[in-house]
Structure formats: C-alpha cells, structure tokens
Scaffold this motif. Structure first.
Motif, PDB file in Angstrom:
ATOM      1  N   LEU A  51     -66.837 -10.737 -18.609  1.00 25.11           N
ATOM      2  CA  LEU A  51     -66.394 -10.449 -20.064  1.00 25.11           C
ATOM      3  C   LEU A  51     -65.087 -10.597 -20.075  1.00 25.11           C
ATOM      4  CD1 LEU A  51     -68.408  -7.484 -20.932  1.00 25.11           C
ATOM      5  CD2 LEU A  51     -68.749  -9.661 -21.968  1.00 25.11           C
ATOM      6  N   LYS A  52     -64.028 -10.199 -19.031  1.00 32.12           N
ATOM      7  CA  LYS A  52     -62.433 -10.357 -18.958  1.00 32.12           C
ATOM      8  C   LYS A  52     -62.055 -11.630 -18.991  1.00 32.12           C
ATOM      9  CE  LYS A  52     -61.601  -5.934 -19.237  1.00 32.12           C
ATOM     10  NZ  LYS A  52     -60.594  -5.431 -20.519  1.00 32.12           N
ATOM     11  N   THR A  53     -63.207 -12.605 -18.057  1.00 34.25           N
ATOM     12  CA  THR A  53     -62.878 -13.917 -17.726  1.00 34.25           C
ATOM     13  C   THR A  53     -62.910 -14.786 -19.271  1.00 34.25           C
ATOM     14  OG1 THR A  53     -63.510 -13.958 -15.566  1.00 34.25           O
ATOM     15  CG2 THR A  53     -63.741 -15.851 -16.516  1.00 34.25           C
ATOM     16  N   ILE A  54     -64.001 -14.378 -19.718  1.00 32.40           N
ATOM     17  CA  ILE A  54     -64.316 -15.087 -20.952  1.00 32.40           C
ATOM     18  C   ILE A  54     -63.129 -14.782 -22.186  1.00 32.40           C
ATOM     19  CG2 ILE A  54     -65.910 -15.221 -23.069  1.00 32.40           C
ATOM     20  CD1 ILE A  54     -68.139 -14.651 -21.096  1.00 32.40           C
ATOM     21  N   ASP A  55     -62.963 -13.782 -22.287  1.00 36.17           N
ATOM     22  CA  ASP A  55     -61.871 -13.349 -23.234  1.00 36.17           C
ATOM     23  C   ASP A  55     -60.533 -14.056 -22.779  1.00 36.17           C
ATOM     24  OD1 ASP A  55     -63.143 -12.027 -25.031  1.00 36.17           O
ATOM     25  OD2 ASP A  55     -62.687  -9.839 -23.819  1.00 36.17           O
ATOM     26  N   ALA A  56     -60.295 -14.274 -21.611  1.00 32.96           N
ATOM     27  CA  ALA A  56     -58.859 -14.957 -21.330  1.00 32.96           C
ATOM     28  C   ALA A  56     -59.136 -16.464 -21.515  1.00 32.96           C
ATOM     29  CB  ALA A  56     -58.697 -14.594 -19.986  1.00 32.96           C
ATOM     30  N   LEU A  57     -60.478 -17.043 -21.344  1.00 32.96           N
ATOM     31  CA  LEU A  57     -60.318 -18.537 -21.214  1.00 32.96           C
ATOM     32  C   LEU A  57     -61.066 -19.276 -22.526  1.00 32.96           C
ATOM     33  CD1 LEU A  57     -61.492 -19.184 -17.484  1.00 32.96           C
ATOM     34  CD2 LEU A  57     -59.020 -19.157 -18.699  1.00 32.96           C
ATOM     35  N   LYS A  58     -61.614 -18.256 -23.415  1.00 29.76           N
ATOM     36  CA  LYS A  58     -62.352 -19.023 -24.445  1.00 29.76           C
ATOM     37  C   LYS A  58     -61.950 -19.740 -25.354  1.00 29.76           C
ATOM     38  CE  LYS A  58     -62.806 -14.974 -27.452  1.00 29.76           C
ATOM     39  NZ  LYS A  58     -63.607 -13.836 -27.879  1.00 29.76           N
ATOM     40  N   GLN A  81     -71.314 -10.618 -27.604  1.00 26.88           N
ATOM     41  CA  GLN A  81     -70.306  -9.986 -28.343  1.00 26.88           C
ATOM     42  C   GLN A  81     -68.860 -11.114 -28.252  1.00 26.88           C
ATOM     43  OE1 GLN A  81     -70.770  -7.377 -30.617  1.00 26.88           O
ATOM     44  NE2 GLN A  81     -72.847  -7.803 -29.919  1.00 26.88           N
ATOM     45  N   THR A  82     -68.805 -11.805 -27.253  1.00 25.73           N
ATOM     46  CA  THR A  82     -67.582 -12.585 -27.153  1.00 25.73           C
ATOM     47  C   THR A  82     -67.692 -13.902 -28.027  1.00 25.73           C
ATOM     48  OG1 THR A  82     -68.510 -13.964 -25.306  1.00 25.73           O
ATOM     49  CG2 THR A  82     -67.372 -11.655 -24.689  1.00 25.73           C
ATOM     50  N   GLY A  83     -68.725 -14.190 -28.305  1.00 27.96           N
ATOM     51  CA  GLY A  83     -68.832 -15.242 -29.217  1.00 27.96           C
ATOM     52  C   GLY A  83     -69.429 -16.510 -28.656  1.00 27.96           C
ATOM     53  N   VAL A  84     -69.473 -16.563 -27.244  1.00 26.33           N
ATOM     54  CA  VAL A  84     -69.969 -17.607 -26.843  1.00 26.33           C
ATOM     55  C   VAL A  84     -71.310 -17.925 -26.436  1.00 26.33           C
ATOM     56  CG1 VAL A  84     -67.828 -17.714 -25.176  1.00 26.33           C
ATOM     57  CG2 VAL A  84     -69.781 -16.688 -24.235  1.00 26.33           C
ATOM     58  N   PRO A  85     -71.920 -19.142 -26.573  1.00 23.32           N
ATOM     59  CA  PRO A  85     -73.283 -19.303 -26.179  1.00 23.32           C
ATOM     60  C   PRO A  85     -73.999 -18.507 -24.912  1.00 23.32           C
ATOM     61  CG  PRO A  85     -72.196 -21.450 -26.628  1.00 23.32           C
ATOM     62  CD  PRO A  85     -71.112 -20.361 -26.489  1.00 23.32           C
ATOM     63  N   MET A 210     -56.111 -10.840 -11.856  1.00 18.27           N
ATOM     64  CA  MET A 210     -56.898 -11.581 -12.755  1.00 18.27           C
ATOM     65  C   MET A 210     -56.248 -12.887 -12.863  1.00 18.27           C
ATOM     66  SD  MET A 210     -59.687 -10.440 -13.549  1.00 18.27           S
ATOM     67  CE  MET A 210     -60.218 -11.408 -15.121  1.00 18.27           C
ATOM     68  N   GLU A 211     -55.093 -13.103 -12.869  1.00 21.31           N
ATOM     69  CA  GLU A 211     -54.600 -14.545 -13.166  1.00 21.31           C
ATOM     70  C   GLU A 211     -54.836 -15.657 -12.176  1.00 21.31           C
ATOM     71  OE1 GLU A 211     -53.193 -16.959 -15.857  1.00 21.31           O
ATOM     72  OE2 GLU A 211     -53.463 -14.762 -16.141  1.00 21.31           O
ATOM     73  N   ALA A 212     -54.926 -15.139 -10.788  1.00 21.35           N
ATOM     74  CA  ALA A 212     -55.007 -16.132  -9.871  1.00 21.35           C
ATOM     75  C   ALA A 212     -56.520 -16.293  -9.688  1.00 21.35           C
ATOM     76  CB  ALA A 212     -54.887 -15.294  -8.458  1.00 21.35           C
ATOM     77  N   TRP A 213     -57.556 -15.549  -9.973  1.00 24.97           N
ATOM     78  CA  TRP A 213     -58.805 -15.801 -10.337  1.00 24.97           C
ATOM     79  C   TRP A 213     -58.966 -17.075 -11.491  1.00 24.97           C
ATOM     80  CZ3 TRP A 213     -63.629 -17.152  -9.521  1.00 24.97           C
ATOM     81  CH2 TRP A 213     -64.637 -16.808 -10.657  1.00 24.97           C
TER      82      TRP A 213
END
Length: 226
Positions: A51-58, A81-85, A210-213
């Motif tokens: 969820l955190k990854t999606i929010d950062a990159l979507k 809930q993030t809006g991605v498929p 998180m940023e390195a990931w």
C-alpha cells in the motif's frame, strides 16, 4: 511379488511450470511490464508495504496488483482503496501460485484494464516461506519480506526462499528496540546463500528506508523501457 514401476513426477511438473513461466516472462518483457513476485510469511507486512509502495509510485507509473490467498478478499479490498486495478486470486487450498495460475490472473487483470499494459504488476503471493519458493511464477524478479519480529535466523531455516529472491526486505525496523534482531547477522546469512541479493531494511510505518526500495523498483521498470 509382482513387479511395479515407480514414476517420479516432480521433475516433470516443475519442467512444465518452468516452461510456462519463461514464456510468460518473455511476453511481459515485450510489453515493457515489470512483474514482481512478493513473498513472505503471514503477518510480515506484505500488504502494508504494498500500500505504501503504491501510494508513492502510482502517479509515476501504471500499477496493477494480483492478490493471492487460499480464501478471502481482505487484501484486495485494501488495495482497491488506492485506485489501482486489483484482482483476488483464490488458490483452492494450495499454498502458492504457479505459472499457469499467474498467467490466468494476468489475463483477467488485463480484461479489467481494458487490454492496456501495466508498467508494474505486483503479485502478493500466498503467505508462507516454503512452497512459494518452489514455483517459478514467471516474475521478472522475486522479492521477499522478513519482518523483525520473525527473527534473524530465518535464512538458516528457509534457505531456498533466500536463494531464489532477488530482494530481501527487512520490514518493521521501527520495532528493532523491542526485538532481538541483528540486521548485520541476518544480512550475512542471506548473502552467504545468495551473494547477489539486494537488502532493504524498511519501516512502512515511519517511511524509514522506503526510498531505497522505491528507487530499486523505479530502476527496474525503467530498464525494461530502454
């Protein structure tokens, strides 16, 4: 006593799976889609990290998700809930996804996306450190999560998972003051099994690491488009 033959099927099953996986991998590469197989034991924090990854990159790339579970749609509801498929895959009691299951999942995901291609597809695999390591899903890369509360000895107990993973995410690092977890010892054990494994200590809760990931994901998605 009547003679009988013993037929070993394991190799044949894996051979067919591996052929399907390689075909899927080549297809996705041609479509410039980076496919990540995300694995961990239950409770390690896969969904929270996702969820955190999606929010950062979507807003940077087109992301789609396949949630795999023996039953339930809890994780798919959270990701939606993030809006991605997102689609939920039920394995019918099996503790892993294989390449054919993955192929069917991606085909259905494409239908939901009206045939458009994703830059990044994430498979959140069934939660365990054993059978998910045995089956090639056709992923571009494999990532596994090991949470601090699980202990730093897991590379000794589940070596194959660490051998087949391109990335080890040590999650819940915000709990390090509470648990007896030695990051350096865990990293050394993982590197002994897999010298090329990338290791990212992160806390999805605080954002530390998180940023390195995220940069690793960005680079792999970008590399497919060059």
């Amino acid at each position: 006593m009547k003679e009988f033959r013993v037929i070993e099927l394991k190799e044949g099953i894996y051979k067919l799976n591996n052929e399907t996986a390689q075909t899927l991998r080549e297809t996705l590469k041609k479509e410039n889609t980076f496919f990540l197989n995300l694995m961990s034991s239950p409770g390690a924090g896969k969904t929270t990290l996702l969820l955190k990854t999606i929010d950062a990159l979507k807003n940077e790339m087109n992301i789609a998700v396949m949630e795999a579970d023996i039953d339930s749609d809890v994780d798919a509801k959270a990701v939606s809930q993030t809006g991605v498929p997102v689609i939920q895959l039920h394995t019918g009691g099996m503790c892993h996804l294989d390449a054919e299951m993955t192929r069917q999942g991606i085909e259905n995901l494409r239908n939901d996306m009206s045939g458009s291609n994703a830059d990044l597809i994430v498979l959140e695999n069934v939660g365990n450190l054993i059978c998910t390591a045995d089956f090639d899903t056709g992923a571009s890369k494999n990532a596994m999560i090991l949470s601090v509360p699980e202990g730093d000895d897991k590379p000794l107990k589940y070596p194959k998972m660490f051998q087949i993973s391109d990335v080890l995410i040590i999650s819940k690092t915000d709990t390090l003051p509470v648990f007896d977890f030695n990051i350096e010892a865990c990293a050394a054990r993982a590197k002994k099994l897999n010298p090329n494994i990338k290791i990212f200590p992160v806390s999805a809760k605080t954002g530390e690491g998180m940023e390195a990931w995220l940069d690793w994901l960005r680079c792999n998605v970008k590399d497919l488009k060059i």
